[in-house]
Design an enzyme around this catalytic site. Structure first.
Site, PDB file in Angstrom:
ATOM      1  N   TYR A 156       0.959  -1.050  -0.211  1.00 26.50           N
ATOM      2  CA  TYR A 156       0.624  -0.199   0.591  1.00 26.50           C
ATOM      3  C   TYR A 156       0.904   1.172  -0.424  1.00 26.50           C
ATOM      4  CZ  TYR A 156      -3.394   3.393   2.026  1.00 26.50           C
ATOM      5  OH  TYR A 156      -4.114   4.989   2.274  1.00 26.50           O
ATOM      6  N   ASP A 197      -2.117  -1.647  -4.054  1.00 30.30           N
ATOM      7  CA  ASP A 197      -2.339  -0.129  -4.530  1.00 30.30           C
ATOM      8  C   ASP A 197      -1.141   1.116  -4.554  1.00 30.30           C
ATOM      9  OD1 ASP A 197      -3.767   2.349  -5.024  1.00 30.30           O
ATOM     10  OD2 ASP A 197      -4.458   2.892  -2.427  1.00 30.30           O
ATOM     11  N   HIS A 304     -12.674   1.798  -3.661  1.00 26.77           N
ATOM     12  CA  HIS A 304     -11.601   1.091  -4.887  1.00 26.77           C
ATOM     13  C   HIS A 304     -12.270  -0.040  -5.159  1.00 26.77           C
ATOM     14  CE1 HIS A 304      -7.326   2.903  -4.567  1.00 26.77           C
ATOM     15  NE2 HIS A 304      -8.290   3.532  -2.963  1.00 26.77           N
TER      16      HIS A 304
END
Length: 518
Positions: A156, A197, A304
């Site tokens: 992330y 991500d 998302h």
């Protein structure tokens, strides 16, 4: 076949919608199990779990049929965090938290760190303290029967806040550390998949409004991805990076393929978003084993959507989970602590006991004296006001008097001279005083009636009428300014439709109106 899925879940404890919309809001643990089953993946990587170790519950951490691994933020609660759930038939042989190796336990770790001399120990600890990376290493078998090693890096990546330039530096240093670790694993002979991500839309096709963004191609994050990835996916290109964007390998020209949308503006309804989530594989792995790479925009519950890939390999599960597995944490291991660990003998010397006894005796005497003083100074019940009448409703809406009231114990001196001057003596004076007194009462009653009328009108009037936007003649929505500045906290009206390009008539118009203070 091996199916891997990545999803920025935006909080693993929140009542999820979409996949788990049939579960009650207080059963987030059951919802996680349903999500894993619905995603139907051998390995599920979650980002932005927003849970710390002390807040992690057993139903969230241990799901039947899976073994899980968590990385927590060590600085802030309810922030960042990643987790990897592996089916029992895809149990990893090693697992490790972080990219730097500072949190490695030397038992069941992945290893292969590369040259990190350009980082200080403090910098490495800061980069890994936000719980942004988790590595799991698996054994896979190809269709030719060859057994190989595959390392998944669940990441992330940081967001570069425009108002905080230091976060851009932090983001780029995290990118650099990620690349060093991934290339070191490749050099050691392991296949590598970076998924999660990345917080960067790589190319203009990956952002709905790239043409209006200033210096889009010059963004440092996009330049870093250019150096990491091979151009044009699986095809030959001038630059051959160690990794391939698997989705663009299969869908090189697909427009509107976004994975993140603004929840504040409702941009998901019109699909005005960006592609921030990726499955990146090393060139050999993608070309030889990747069968598909996909997005799941229909899965709701976060800002998302999940992304994933299918590999034409089979997993060779380890016989035992690595030590990082959450089922081995002391709070979930099921080992009972002995009560003797909570009982510690207390030893005191005779001198300490004697001084403590003298101190206690002095304290008791002083306490008794204080109680006697309190009894002597306590007011009698007759001295305290006993008015308990019902208050007028208007008293709660009127400002309290700024000047203090006089104490009832203070007697004001009488003024015989003033009383003699103000007291009417003749019948004419008495008649005039009576008329004046009556007029004063009438005026006071009239003022009180008008005050009551205006008060109830303001209470019962209701909220102000919502204005209509100029572009669609539809009711607006009220927003509050949260950006620091002179207008912080002020409210305004704007078009209620989702954000989109100005050329789209179904998107938000540019109507704006400050709200009047009530």
């Amino acid at each position: 076949m091996l199916r891997v899925v990545s999803w920025n879940i935006n909080g693993i404890r929140r009542p999820l919608q979409g996949v788990a919309n049939q579960e009650p809001s207080n059963c987030a643990a059951v919802a996680v199990g349903r999500i894993l089953d619905e995603l139907d993946a051998d390995i599920v990587c979650l980002q932005e779990t927003k849970v710390t170790r002390d807040a992690l519950t057993e139903p969230l951490a241990i799901v039947e049929g899976y073994n899980s691994y968590f990385s927590f933020s060590r600085n802030r609660s309810g922030y960042s965090g990643v987790a990897t759930f592996c089916k029992d038939n895809a149990t990893p042989v090693a697992a490790e938290e972080g990219l730097s190796g500072l949190f490695a336990t030397q038992n069941g770790d992945v290893g292969c760190y590369g040259n990190m001399d350009e980082f200080t120990q403090e910098e490495l600890r800061a980069l890994d303290s936000e719980g942004r990376a988790l590595l799991t290493q698996h054994k896979i078998r190809t269709w030719e029967g060859k057994e190989k090693t595959l390392t998944l890096i669940n990441v992330y990546c940081p967001h570069a806040d425009p108002g905080r330039p230091e976060r851009l530096v932090f983001k780029m240093r995290f990118y650099r550390l990620l690349q060093i670790r991934a290339e070191a694993l490749l050099a050691a002979g392991s296949h590598v998949i970076i998924l999660g991500d990345l917080n960067t839309a790589h190319r203009p096709i990956d952002h709905w409004d790239a043409v209006n963004l200033e210096c889009f191609e010059e963004d440092p994050g996009r330049k870093w991805m250019d150096s990491l990835l091979s151009n044009l996916g699986c095809q030959s290109a001038s630059h051959v990076g160690p990794f391939i964007d698997s989705y663009r390998c299969f869908q090189p020209k697909q427009e509107g393929a976004f994975t993140c949308w603004s929840a504040v503006t409702g941009a998901r309804h019109l699909n005005y978003g960006s592609r921030l989530d990726y499955v990146l594989g090393d060139r050999t792995l993608v070309i030889d084993t990747f069968q598909a790479s996909f997005l799941l925009p229909e899965v709701m519950g976060s800002d998302h959507c999940p992304v994933g890939a299918v590999l034409s390999v089979s997993s060779v599960p380890a016989k035992q989970c690595p030590p990082l597995c959450t089922r081995f944490l002391p709070e979930f291991a099921g080992t009972q602590l002995k009560i003797l660990r909570f009982l510690v003998p207390l030893e005191q010397s005779p001198v300490l006991e004697q001084s403590t006894l003298q101190h206690n005796n002095q304290t008791r005497v002083q306490t008794c004296q204080n109680k006697a003083q309190v009894r002597s100074t306590r007011p009698q019940p007759s001295q305290v006001g006993s008015s308990r009448g019902q208050k007028n409703l208007k008293s709660y809406f009127q400002p309290s008097p700024s000047c203090p009231q006089a104490s009832p114990d203070i007697e004001l001196p009488s003024l015989p001279l003033m009383s003699a001057l103000m007291t009417p003596k003749t019948p004419e004076e008495k008649a005039v005083a009576k008329v004046v007194k009556g007029q004063a009462k009438t005026s006071e009653a009239k003022d009180e009636k008008e005050l009551r009328t205006s008060f109830w009108k303001s209470v019962l009037a209701g909220p102000l009428r919502t204005p209509l936007c100029g572009g669609h003649r539809e009711p607006c929505v009220m927003r509050t300014v949260k950006k620091p500045g002179p207008n912080l906290g002020r409210r305004f009206y704007m078009c209620a439709r989702p954000r989109g390009p100005p050329t789209d008539p179904s998107s938000r118009c540019n109507f704006f109106l400050w709200s009047r203070p009530s």
